[in-house]
Motif scaffolding. Structure first.
Motif, PDB file in Angstrom:
ATOM      1  N   GLU A  50      29.948  49.883  37.721  1.00  0.00           N
ATOM      2  CA  GLU A  50      30.026  50.932  37.299  1.00  0.00           C
ATOM      3  C   GLU A  50      30.858  51.003  36.092  1.00  0.00           C
ATOM      4  OE1 GLU A  50      29.747  55.045  38.947  1.00  0.00           O
ATOM      5  OE2 GLU A  50      27.740  54.414  39.421  1.00  0.00           O
ATOM      6  N   LYS A  51      32.642  49.944  36.357  1.00  0.00           N
ATOM      7  CA  LYS A  51      33.272  49.635  35.549  1.00  0.00           C
ATOM      8  C   LYS A  51      33.241  48.895  34.913  1.00  0.00           C
ATOM      9  CE  LYS A  51      35.802  52.307  38.959  1.00  0.00           C
ATOM     10  NZ  LYS A  51      36.667  52.985  38.655  1.00  0.00           N
ATOM     11  N   LYS A  52      31.859  47.961  34.639  1.00  0.00           N
ATOM     12  CA  LYS A  52      31.447  47.941  33.633  1.00  0.00           C
ATOM     13  C   LYS A  52      32.455  46.162  33.231  1.00  0.00           C
ATOM     14  CE  LYS A  52      28.342  50.954  32.453  1.00  0.00           C
ATOM     15  NZ  LYS A  52      27.515  50.242  32.312  1.00  0.00           N
ATOM     16  N   PRO A  53      32.151  45.784  34.455  1.00  0.00           N
ATOM     17  CA  PRO A  53      33.190  44.303  33.779  1.00  0.00           C
ATOM     18  C   PRO A  53      32.320  43.214  33.058  1.00  0.00           C
ATOM     19  CG  PRO A  53      32.105  44.292  35.585  1.00  0.00           C
ATOM     20  CD  PRO A  53      31.673  45.964  35.487  1.00  0.00           C
ATOM     21  N   ASP A  54      33.698  43.084  32.489  1.00  0.00           N
ATOM     22  CA  ASP A  54      33.209  41.505  32.001  1.00  0.00           C
ATOM     23  C   ASP A  54      32.651  40.349  32.692  1.00  0.00           C
ATOM     24  OD1 ASP A  54      33.665  42.520  29.874  1.00  0.00           O
ATOM     25  OD2 ASP A  54      36.143  41.694  29.972  1.00  0.00           O
ATOM     26  N   LEU A  55      33.232  40.233  34.126  1.00  0.00           N
ATOM     27  CA  LEU A  55      32.585  39.456  35.095  1.00  0.00           C
ATOM     28  C   LEU A  55      33.186  39.779  36.940  1.00  0.00           C
ATOM     29  CD1 LEU A  55      32.097  35.898  35.380  1.00  0.00           C
ATOM     30  CD2 LEU A  55      34.521  35.815  35.950  1.00  0.00           C
ATOM     31  N   VAL A  56      32.278  39.286  37.445  1.00  0.00           N
ATOM     32  CA  VAL A  56      32.309  40.196  39.280  1.00  0.00           C
ATOM     33  C   VAL A  56      32.932  38.497  39.821  1.00  0.00           C
ATOM     34  CG1 VAL A  56      31.552  40.002  41.652  1.00  0.00           C
ATOM     35  CG2 VAL A  56      30.814  41.164  39.144  1.00  0.00           C
ATOM     36  N   LEU A  57      33.959  38.046  40.419  1.00  0.00           N
ATOM     37  CA  LEU A  57      34.591  37.183  41.096  1.00  0.00           C
ATOM     38  C   LEU A  57      34.267  36.854  41.885  1.00  0.00           C
ATOM     39  CD1 LEU A  57      36.157  34.138  40.200  1.00  0.00           C
ATOM     40  CD2 LEU A  57      38.742  35.156  40.960  1.00  0.00           C
ATOM     41  N   PHE A  58      33.453  35.930  42.989  1.00  0.00           N
ATOM     42  CA  PHE A  58      32.934  36.161  44.291  1.00  0.00           C
ATOM     43  C   PHE A  58      34.142  35.043  44.555  1.00  0.00           C
ATOM     44  CE2 PHE A  58      29.222  37.314  42.667  1.00  0.00           C
ATOM     45  CZ  PHE A  58      28.612  38.441  43.730  1.00  0.00           C
TER      46      PHE A  58
ATOM     47  N   ALA B 245      23.079  38.044  36.300  1.00  0.00           N
ATOM     48  CA  ALA B 245      23.413  37.041  35.427  1.00  0.00           C
ATOM     49  C   ALA B 245      24.337  35.553  35.670  1.00  0.00           C
ATOM     50  CB  ALA B 245      22.542  36.961  33.710  1.00  0.00           C
ATOM     51  N   ARG B 246      23.471  34.821  35.373  1.00  0.00           N
ATOM     52  CA  ARG B 246      24.231  33.792  36.096  1.00  0.00           C
ATOM     53  C   ARG B 246      25.655  33.663  35.555  1.00  0.00           C
ATOM     54  NH1 ARG B 246      27.755  31.532  38.374  1.00  0.00           N
ATOM     55  NH2 ARG B 246      27.435  29.470  39.470  1.00  0.00           N
ATOM     56  N   ASP B 247      25.938  33.556  33.995  1.00  0.00           N
ATOM     57  CA  ASP B 247      26.988  33.655  33.137  1.00  0.00           C
ATOM     58  C   ASP B 247      28.093  35.321  33.667  1.00  0.00           C
ATOM     59  OD1 ASP B 247      25.689  35.431  32.089  1.00  0.00           O
ATOM     60  OD2 ASP B 247      25.987  35.086  29.854  1.00  0.00           O
ATOM     61  N   GLN B 248      27.548  36.177  34.672  1.00  0.00           N
ATOM     62  CA  GLN B 248      28.028  37.459  34.736  1.00  0.00           C
ATOM     63  C   GLN B 248      29.028  37.799  36.036  1.00  0.00           C
ATOM     64  OE1 GLN B 248      24.795  40.042  34.678  1.00  0.00           O
ATOM     65  NE2 GLN B 248      25.820  41.076  33.032  1.00  0.00           N
ATOM     66  N   TYR B 249      28.383  36.546  37.175  1.00  0.00           N
ATOM     67  CA  TYR B 249      29.305  36.174  38.289  1.00  0.00           C
ATOM     68  C   TYR B 249      30.300  34.865  38.131  1.00  0.00           C
ATOM     69  CZ  TYR B 249      26.048  33.952  40.133  1.00  0.00           C
ATOM     70  OH  TYR B 249      24.455  33.146  41.213  1.00  0.00           O
ATOM     71  N   HIS B 250      31.239  34.829  39.262  1.00  0.00           N
ATOM     72  CA  HIS B 250      32.012  33.376  38.814  1.00  0.00           C
ATOM     73  C   HIS B 250      32.210  32.994  40.389  1.00  0.00           C
ATOM     74  CE1 HIS B 250      33.865  29.760  38.013  1.00  0.00           C
ATOM     75  NE2 HIS B 250      34.390  29.944  38.508  1.00  0.00           N
ATOM     76  N   ILE B 251      32.524  31.778  41.043  1.00  0.00           N
ATOM     77  CA  ILE B 251      32.488  32.176  42.242  1.00  0.00           C
ATOM     78  C   ILE B 251      34.385  30.542  42.761  1.00  0.00           C
ATOM     79  CG2 ILE B 251      32.029  30.273  44.945  1.00  0.00           C
ATOM     80  CD1 ILE B 251      28.709  31.029  43.448  1.00  0.00           C
ATOM     81  N   SER B 252      34.639  31.115  42.962  1.00  0.00           N
ATOM     82  CA  SER B 252      36.146  30.267  43.578  1.00  0.00           C
ATOM     83  C   SER B 252      36.421  30.216  45.241  1.00  0.00           C
ATOM     84  CB  SER B 252      37.086  31.075  42.789  1.00  0.00           C
ATOM     85  OG  SER B 252      37.335  32.137  42.919  1.00  0.00           O
ATOM     86  N   PHE B 253      37.662  29.612  45.049  1.00  0.00           N
ATOM     87  CA  PHE B 253      37.686  29.792  46.604  1.00  0.00           C
ATOM     88  C   PHE B 253      39.709  29.446  46.651  1.00  0.00           C
ATOM     89  CE2 PHE B 253      34.108  27.337  46.496  1.00  0.00           C
ATOM     90  CZ  PHE B 253      34.133  27.513  47.815  1.00  0.00           C
ATOM     91  N   GLN B 254      39.800  30.328  47.554  1.00  0.00           N
ATOM     92  CA  GLN B 254      41.221  31.422  48.061  1.00  0.00           C
ATOM     93  C   GLN B 254      42.519  30.287  49.341  1.00  0.00           C
ATOM     94  OE1 GLN B 254      39.735  34.944  48.186  1.00  0.00           O
ATOM     95  NE2 GLN B 254      41.826  35.024  49.245  1.00  0.00           N
ATOM     96  N   SER B 255      43.409  30.895  49.074  1.00  0.00           N
ATOM     97  CA  SER B 255      43.757  30.689  50.453  1.00  0.00           C
ATOM     98  C   SER B 255      44.762  28.988  51.053  1.00  0.00           C
ATOM     99  CB  SER B 255      43.532  31.459  51.177  1.00  0.00           C
ATOM    100  OG  SER B 255      43.413  32.578  51.180  1.00  0.00           O
ATOM    101  N   ARG B 256      44.880  27.489  49.805  1.00  0.00           N
ATOM    102  CA  ARG B 256      44.666  26.729  50.204  1.00  0.00           C
ATOM    103  C   ARG B 256      46.638  25.792  50.551  1.00  0.00           C
ATOM    104  NH1 ARG B 256      45.027  27.116  44.870  1.00  0.00           N
ATOM    105  NH2 ARG B 256      46.513  25.422  43.389  1.00  0.00           N
TER     106      ARG B 256
ATOM    107  N   ARG C  30      38.061  42.325  32.201  1.00  0.00           N
ATOM    108  CA  ARG C  30      37.991  43.442  32.827  1.00  0.00           C
ATOM    109  C   ARG C  30      36.416  42.623  34.110  1.00  0.00           C
ATOM    110  NH1 ARG C  30      38.018  48.068  31.582  1.00  0.00           N
ATOM    111  NH2 ARG C  30      36.390  49.079  33.050  1.00  0.00           N
ATOM    112  N   LEU C  31      37.727  42.954  34.859  1.00  0.00           N
ATOM    113  CA  LEU C  31      37.391  41.755  36.634  1.00  0.00           C
ATOM    114  C   LEU C  31      37.339  42.408  37.614  1.00  0.00           C
ATOM    115  CD1 LEU C  31      37.093  38.817  37.290  1.00  0.00           C
ATOM    116  CD2 LEU C  31      39.210  38.659  37.733  1.00  0.00           C
TER     117      LEU C  31
END
Length: 348
Positions: free
Chosen positions: A178-186, A242-253, A278-279
């Protein structure tokens, strides 16, 4: 003899306090694990004691102080709350950490003293990785063999694509849309690329092609990268992203060896320049908020994103003690107990 069931929740662990000495002790135990820093023991000892422990504990202690609560470590406090919610007189629930306390050794002693005959081991890791799921299971099974070989065990398998787990994630995430993000980052916890190759039973699939995680293969049963991708894609589908509404990344290296990419810290710096202002960030590899989510993402990551031009940043809490997650765990326990009782009941 009557059977007595019990449950053992398993997670990573935490320092006893934010004192540098306690953090050093915790990091030493953690990094000397051969499934975490997978070098020969003499080399591991030199790296840990010569290059890491003289410097890292001070910085880590400062980070822990930023997230520490009046009750103690967020990971321990939240995990204990989950244990309390699941605990019942006819099926006691125990909590153990792979490093620090409550230790696996201590909890197995309690379990044995209470006369538990059947134990459901529940690692709180959705995905398989040698440095998390594998090492805590190996340590627990070794301790049981030494201290209580008579106890019958059932092991919770990685649940990265199970509908109940994905449903709990959806329940936690959806209100934030509901915050209307530009992207959701996993953002998933990172691991060295060599760990993928070591856990690939064929030693010929993982990271051998750009689409290895998309091509069905037996290696996926122990492939952390594939399982993370699966969690993200399936959760996004449930949320209608949609596929352009989320992204995948990896942390803590840690260290200079190649880790899974893209890196979360670099991603957070780059996204504002690509129009993402907005993320929302979710960390599905963790079921419980801890240093890596509360400090690394919600504090350091947020600052990095906003300083790079972002305007709105929210780290969605982990499952923690959310009722949807408690229901998942309780239903798993009830199903196991019913099967255990049925198998122990003599046929007429």
């Amino acid at each position: 003899m009557a059977r007595k069931p019990g449950v053992l929740l398993l997670n990573l662990g935490s320092p006893a306090s934010t004192d540098v000495s306690d953090v050093r002790k915790y990091l030493g135990e953690f990094l000397m694990d051969g499934r975490v820093l997978d070098a020969p023991k003499p080399i591991r000892w030199i790296v840990v004691n010569g290059f890491i422990l003289p410097f890292r504990p001070k910085n880590s202690a400062a980070a822990y102080k930023r997230v520490w609560t009046d009750e103690g470590s967020p990971l321990i406090v939240k995990s204990e709350k989950v244990r309390e919610l699941l605990d019942c007189e006819d099926c006691p629930t125990f909590l153990a950490m792979n490093y620090g306390e409550p230790s696996i050794d201590q909890e197995i002693e309690k379990i044995k003293k209470q006369g538990i005959t059947d134990l459901f081991l529940m690692p709180q890791y959705p995905h398989y990785a040698m440095s998390s799921y594998e090492t805590v299971v190996a340590k627990t099974m070794e301790t049981l063999r030494e201290k209580a070989p008579e106890i019958q065990t059932k092991l919770l398998q990685p649940f990265y694509q199970d509908e109940d787990y994905l449903g709990a994630l959806e329940t936690v995430i959806r209100p934030y849309l509901e915050k209307k993000p530009d992207l959701v980052l996993f953002s998933f916890h990172g691991i060295p690329e060599r760990h993928l190759r070591k856990t690939d039973p064929s030693h010929a699939h993982c990271l051998e092609s750009g689409d290895c995680c998309e091509n069905c293969h037996p290696a996926h049963a122990t492939c952390y990268r594939h399982q993370c991708f699966t969690t993200a894609h399936k959760t996004a589908a449930r949320l209608g992203l949609a596929r352009d509404q989320y992204h995948i990344s990896f942390q803590s290296r840690l260290g200079r060896d190649p880790w899974l990419t893209p890196y979360t810290d670099k991603t957070l710096e780059e996204l504002p320049g690509k129009g993402v202002k907005r993320l929302l960030v979710i960390c599905p590899a963790f079921v419980t908020d801890c240093l890596e989510t509360l400090e690394e993402i919600s504090m350091e990551g947020k600052d990095s994103f906003l300083e790079s031009g972002g305007e709105f940043f929210v780290q969605i809490p982990c499952l923690n003690d959310h009722p949807a997650w408690i229901d998942v765990l309780r239903n798993r326990i009830d199903s196991w107990r019913n099967q255990t009782v049925a198998s122990a009941t003599p046929s007429a």
